[in-house]
Design a protein around this motif. Structure first.
Motif, PDB file in Angstrom:
ATOM      1  N   THR A 103      -6.518  -6.885 -15.960  1.00 50.61           N
ATOM      2  CA  THR A 103      -7.836  -7.562 -16.290  1.00 50.61           C
ATOM      3  C   THR A 103      -9.049  -6.485 -15.779  1.00 50.61           C
ATOM      4  O   THR A 103      -9.960  -6.327 -16.166  1.00 50.61           O
ATOM      5  N   ALA A 104      -8.533  -6.089 -14.575  1.00 50.63           N
ATOM      6  CA  ALA A 104      -9.441  -5.207 -13.701  1.00 50.63           C
ATOM      7  C   ALA A 104      -8.610  -4.590 -12.863  1.00 50.63           C
ATOM      8  O   ALA A 104      -7.517  -5.286 -12.200  1.00 50.63           O
ATOM      9  N   LEU A 105      -9.062  -3.373 -12.149  1.00 51.31           N
ATOM     10  CA  LEU A 105      -8.541  -2.728 -11.077  1.00 51.31           C
ATOM     11  C   LEU A 105      -9.489  -2.897 -10.007  1.00 51.31           C
ATOM     12  O   LEU A 105     -10.858  -2.696 -10.211  1.00 51.31           O
ATOM     13  N   ILE A 106      -9.028  -3.308  -8.830  1.00 56.80           N
ATOM     14  CA  ILE A 106      -9.756  -3.608  -7.550  1.00 56.80           C
ATOM     15  C   ILE A 106      -9.536  -2.434  -6.617  1.00 56.80           C
ATOM     16  O   ILE A 106      -8.433  -2.398  -6.053  1.00 56.80           O
ATOM     17  N   LEU A 107     -10.541  -1.392  -6.217  1.00 54.16           N
ATOM     18  CA  LEU A 107     -10.036  -0.479  -5.021  1.00 54.16           C
ATOM     19  C   LEU A 107     -11.237  -0.636  -3.882  1.00 54.16           C
ATOM     20  O   LEU A 107     -12.214  -1.122  -4.001  1.00 54.16           O
ATOM     21  N   GLY A 108     -10.428  -0.389  -2.860  1.00 53.65           N
ATOM     22  CA  GLY A 108     -11.452  -0.019  -1.577  1.00 53.65           C
ATOM     23  C   GLY A 108     -12.278   1.179  -1.525  1.00 53.65           C
ATOM     24  O   GLY A 108     -11.812   2.185  -2.209  1.00 53.65           O
ATOM     25  N   ALA A 109     -13.419   1.314  -1.094  1.00 52.96           N
ATOM     26  CA  ALA A 109     -14.308   2.348  -0.967  1.00 52.96           C
ATOM     27  C   ALA A 109     -13.522   3.632   0.193  1.00 52.96           C
ATOM     28  O   ALA A 109     -13.851   3.064   1.386  1.00 52.96           O
ATOM     29  N   ARG A 110     -12.924   4.395  -0.237  1.00 54.87           N
ATOM     30  CA  ARG A 110     -12.407   5.112   1.013  1.00 54.87           C
ATOM     31  C   ARG A 110     -12.393   6.664   0.690  1.00 54.87           C
ATOM     32  O   ARG A 110     -11.841   7.271  -0.351  1.00 54.87           O
ATOM     33  N   GLY A 111     -13.039   7.557   1.565  1.00 49.93           N
ATOM     34  CA  GLY A 111     -13.317   9.022   1.354  1.00 49.93           C
ATOM     35  C   GLY A 111     -12.156   9.473   2.364  1.00 49.93           C
ATOM     36  O   GLY A 111     -11.674   8.720   3.048  1.00 49.93           O
ATOM     37  N   ARG A 112     -12.283  10.908   2.211  1.00 50.50           N
ATOM     38  CA  ARG A 112     -11.392  11.887   3.190  1.00 50.50           C
ATOM     39  C   ARG A 112     -12.230  12.502   4.308  1.00 50.50           C
ATOM     40  O   ARG A 112     -11.605  13.312   4.986  1.00 50.50           O
ATOM     41  N   SER A 113     -13.407  12.209   4.505  1.00 49.87           N
ATOM     42  CA  SER A 113     -14.299  13.094   5.094  1.00 49.87           C
ATOM     43  C   SER A 113     -14.927  11.934   6.326  1.00 49.87           C
ATOM     44  O   SER A 113     -14.748  10.824   6.124  1.00 49.87           O
ATOM     45  N   ALA A 114     -15.768  12.899   7.007  1.00 53.18           N
ATOM     46  CA  ALA A 114     -16.620  12.128   8.254  1.00 53.18           C
ATOM     47  C   ALA A 114     -17.667  11.358   7.636  1.00 53.18           C
ATOM     48  O   ALA A 114     -18.068  10.386   8.045  1.00 53.18           O
ATOM     49  N   ILE A 115     -17.831  11.400   6.277  1.00 55.63           N
ATOM     50  CA  ILE A 115     -18.814  10.528   5.371  1.00 55.63           C
ATOM     51  C   ILE A 115     -18.224   9.805   4.761  1.00 55.63           C
ATOM     52  O   ILE A 115     -18.886   9.267   3.535  1.00 55.63           O
ATOM     53  N   ALA A 116     -16.930   9.321   4.841  1.00 49.92           N
ATOM     54  CA  ALA A 116     -16.334   8.232   3.997  1.00 49.92           C
ATOM     55  C   ALA A 116     -17.013   7.127   3.686  1.00 49.92           C
ATOM     56  O   ALA A 116     -16.628   6.299   2.991  1.00 49.92           O
ATOM     57  N   GLU A 117     -17.784   6.596   4.789  1.00 47.26           N
ATOM     58  CA  GLU A 117     -18.406   5.317   4.830  1.00 47.26           C
ATOM     59  C   GLU A 117     -19.619   5.384   3.630  1.00 47.26           C
ATOM     60  O   GLU A 117     -20.102   4.254   3.363  1.00 47.26           O
ATOM     61  N   LEU A 118     -19.797   6.598   3.291  1.00 47.74           N
ATOM     62  CA  LEU A 118     -20.980   6.758   2.370  1.00 47.74           C
ATOM     63  C   LEU A 118     -20.577   7.073   1.177  1.00 47.74           C
ATOM     64  O   LEU A 118     -21.131   6.696   0.034  1.00 47.74           O
ATOM     65  N   LEU A 119     -19.698   8.144   1.121  1.00 47.70           N
ATOM     66  CA  LEU A 119     -19.311   8.295  -0.386  1.00 47.70           C
ATOM     67  C   LEU A 119     -17.863   7.954  -0.684  1.00 47.70           C
ATOM     68  O   LEU A 119     -16.932   7.992   0.063  1.00 47.70           O
ATOM     69  N   LEU A 120     -17.625   7.603  -2.056  1.00 44.57           N
ATOM     70  CA  LEU A 120     -16.355   7.146  -2.572  1.00 44.57           C
ATOM     71  C   LEU A 120     -15.398   8.223  -2.713  1.00 44.57           C
ATOM     72  O   LEU A 120     -15.694   9.560  -2.946  1.00 44.57           O
ATOM     73  N   GLY A 121     -14.083   8.002  -2.140  1.00 41.61           N
ATOM     74  CA  GLY A 121     -13.120   9.007  -2.400  1.00 41.61           C
ATOM     75  C   GLY A 121     -12.716   9.596  -3.734  1.00 41.61           C
ATOM     76  O   GLY A 121     -13.201   8.844  -4.722  1.00 41.61           O
ATOM     77  N   SER A 122     -12.189  10.497  -3.977  1.00 40.69           N
ATOM     78  CA  SER A 122     -11.932  11.249  -5.293  1.00 40.69           C
ATOM     79  C   SER A 122     -10.857  10.198  -6.059  1.00 40.69           C
ATOM     80  O   SER A 122     -11.179  10.428  -7.315  1.00 40.69           O
ATOM     81  N   VAL A 123      -9.973   9.596  -5.510  1.00 41.47           N
ATOM     82  CA  VAL A 123      -9.290   8.768  -6.235  1.00 41.47           C
ATOM     83  C   VAL A 123     -10.073   7.537  -6.991  1.00 41.47           C
ATOM     84  O   VAL A 123      -9.897   7.379  -8.073  1.00 41.47           O
ATOM     85  N   GLY A 124     -10.839   6.907  -6.129  1.00 44.32           N
ATOM     86  CA  GLY A 124     -11.695   6.043  -6.603  1.00 44.32           C
ATOM     87  C   GLY A 124     -12.623   6.387  -7.827  1.00 44.32           C
ATOM     88  O   GLY A 124     -12.736   5.652  -8.837  1.00 44.32           O
ATOM     89  N   LEU A 125     -13.270   7.660  -7.736  1.00 47.91           N
ATOM     90  CA  LEU A 125     -14.107   8.029  -8.340  1.00 47.91           C
ATOM     91  C   LEU A 125     -13.633   8.435  -9.603  1.00 47.91           C
ATOM     92  O   LEU A 125     -13.979   8.119 -10.904  1.00 47.91           O
ATOM     93  N   THR A 126     -12.458   8.907  -9.794  1.00 47.97           N
ATOM     94  CA  THR A 126     -11.491   9.409 -10.962  1.00 47.97           C
ATOM     95  C   THR A 126     -11.066   8.350 -11.681  1.00 47.97           C
ATOM     96  O   THR A 126     -11.060   8.098 -12.967  1.00 47.97           O
ATOM     97  N   VAL A 127     -10.377   7.389 -11.217  1.00 50.27           N
ATOM     98  CA  VAL A 127      -9.994   6.093 -11.564  1.00 50.27           C
ATOM     99  C   VAL A 127     -11.288   5.369 -12.216  1.00 50.27           C
ATOM    100  O   VAL A 127     -11.065   4.907 -13.652  1.00 50.27           O
ATOM    101  N   ALA A 128     -12.371   5.368 -11.588  1.00 55.61           N
ATOM    102  CA  ALA A 128     -13.591   4.539 -12.151  1.00 55.61           C
ATOM    103  C   ALA A 128     -13.923   5.328 -13.565  1.00 55.61           C
ATOM    104  O   ALA A 128     -14.414   4.455 -14.341  1.00 55.61           O
ATOM    105  N   ALA A 129     -13.909   6.387 -13.693  1.00 55.23           N
ATOM    106  CA  ALA A 129     -14.222   7.393 -14.660  1.00 55.23           C
ATOM    107  C   ALA A 129     -13.514   7.148 -15.813  1.00 55.23           C
ATOM    108  O   ALA A 129     -13.813   7.463 -17.000  1.00 55.23           O
TER     109      ALA A 129
END
Length: 291
Positions: A103-129
């Motif tokens: 019905t939907a995919l639900i993901l946490g926002a987790r990046g791989r860098s020091a600005i992970a709290e600001l930017l979405l990680g590559s997995v989440g961004l690709t899946v959303a796209a």
């Protein structure tokens, strides 16, 4: 059979917050919850899923992760139907395959860098796209609750083009289930001659331009509003950038809903969806529309 809500878990705090939120969402909609852990550990261990005490350490860790997530969900909702699975493959591929039966995919926002709290990680961004179902990314310092968010409103982003009907339906359904107001936010840009103070063509005016922009969401929302008459709808048109308007609105919303078009096998995110996934102050739902 009702398709489950699927949560990608990896043991991180952001994925556990996603489990909390998804548990509430599943209970709200009467849906089962499916927790999946995807990893390429099988490639490095040189083995498939095994049983008994000789299981690879990475498999043991994966089992512990999904078991802990399932216990967390059951503590939050003892009646919820929860299933788990280990997917020994690359996370993006696994989650995209899951999107065909969710019905939907639900993901946490987790990046791989020091600005992970600001930017979405590559997995989440690709899946959303690329996902075939709505993807909800748990952005922002939300209260981990889908049922009773503190801000009591959902925001739907609209543009001046014909609106993504799937996103509209999704937003209305969420507002109806939560019994909260739906705020429809769009933007308009004055023609260049108005912005610069130059002469306007006869019969043209800022008022007419703004009215035309306001009519666009009215036309797009008419069918959904008729199907969900209990939802209180507020329409707001702002001049300028849609991205800025939605990011500002996200500061006082429990959920921000935007659409993403899928054209003849082409996948991707528009600039607005990309921006809110990186910077919104609340959870973001990206809803695909096949065109």
């Amino acid at each position: 059979m009702e398709l489950p809500l699927v949560v990608g878990v990896d043991g991180s705090e952001s994925s556990l917050r996603a489990v909390d939120w998804a548990t509430d969402e599943a209970g709200l909609h009467g849906l089962p919850l499916r927790l999946v852990y995807a990893s390429l550990w099988e490639r490095y261990e040189g083995t498939s899923l095994a049983q008994g005490p000789d299981r690879p350490s990475e498999q043991v860790m994966a089992e512990d992760i999904v078991d802990a997530a399932a216990r967390r969900a059951h503590r939050r909702d003892v009646e919820l139907k929860v299933s788990t699975d280990l997917l020994p493959e690359e996370p993006v591929s696994a989650l995209l395959r899951e999107s065909h039966n969710a019905t939907a995919l639900i993901l946490g926002a987790r990046g791989r860098s020091a600005i992970a709290e600001l930017l979405l990680g590559s997995v989440g961004l690709t899946v959303a796209a690329r996902a075939h179902c709505p993807v909800i990314v748990l952005r922002g310092s939300h209260d981990n609750q889908a049922k009773s968010g503190t801000r009591q409103r959902i925001v739907l982003g609209v543009g001046e083009e014909p609106q993504n009907s799937a996103a509209v339906r999704f937003a209305f359904q969420e507002a109806e289930k939560r019994q909260v107001a739906l705020e429809v936010v769009g933007s308009s840009r004055r023609p260049a001659h108005e912005a610069t103070g130059g002469p306007r063509p006869a019969g043209d005016s800022a008022a007419l331009h703004e009215q035309g922009a306001a009519d666009t969401p009215d036309a797009a929302l008419r069918a959904a509003a008729a199907d969900h008459p209990s939802v209180e709808v507020h329409r707001r048109t702002v001049e300028g950038s849609t991205r800025k308007a939605l990011l500002d609105a996200s500061a006082t919303a429990d959920l921000l809903v935007v659409g993403a078009e899928r054209r003849h096998g082409h996948f991707g995110l528009g600039r607005v969806a990309h921006a809110v996934l990186h910077h919104a102050a609340c959870p973001v739902a990206v809803v695909p529309q096949l065109v």
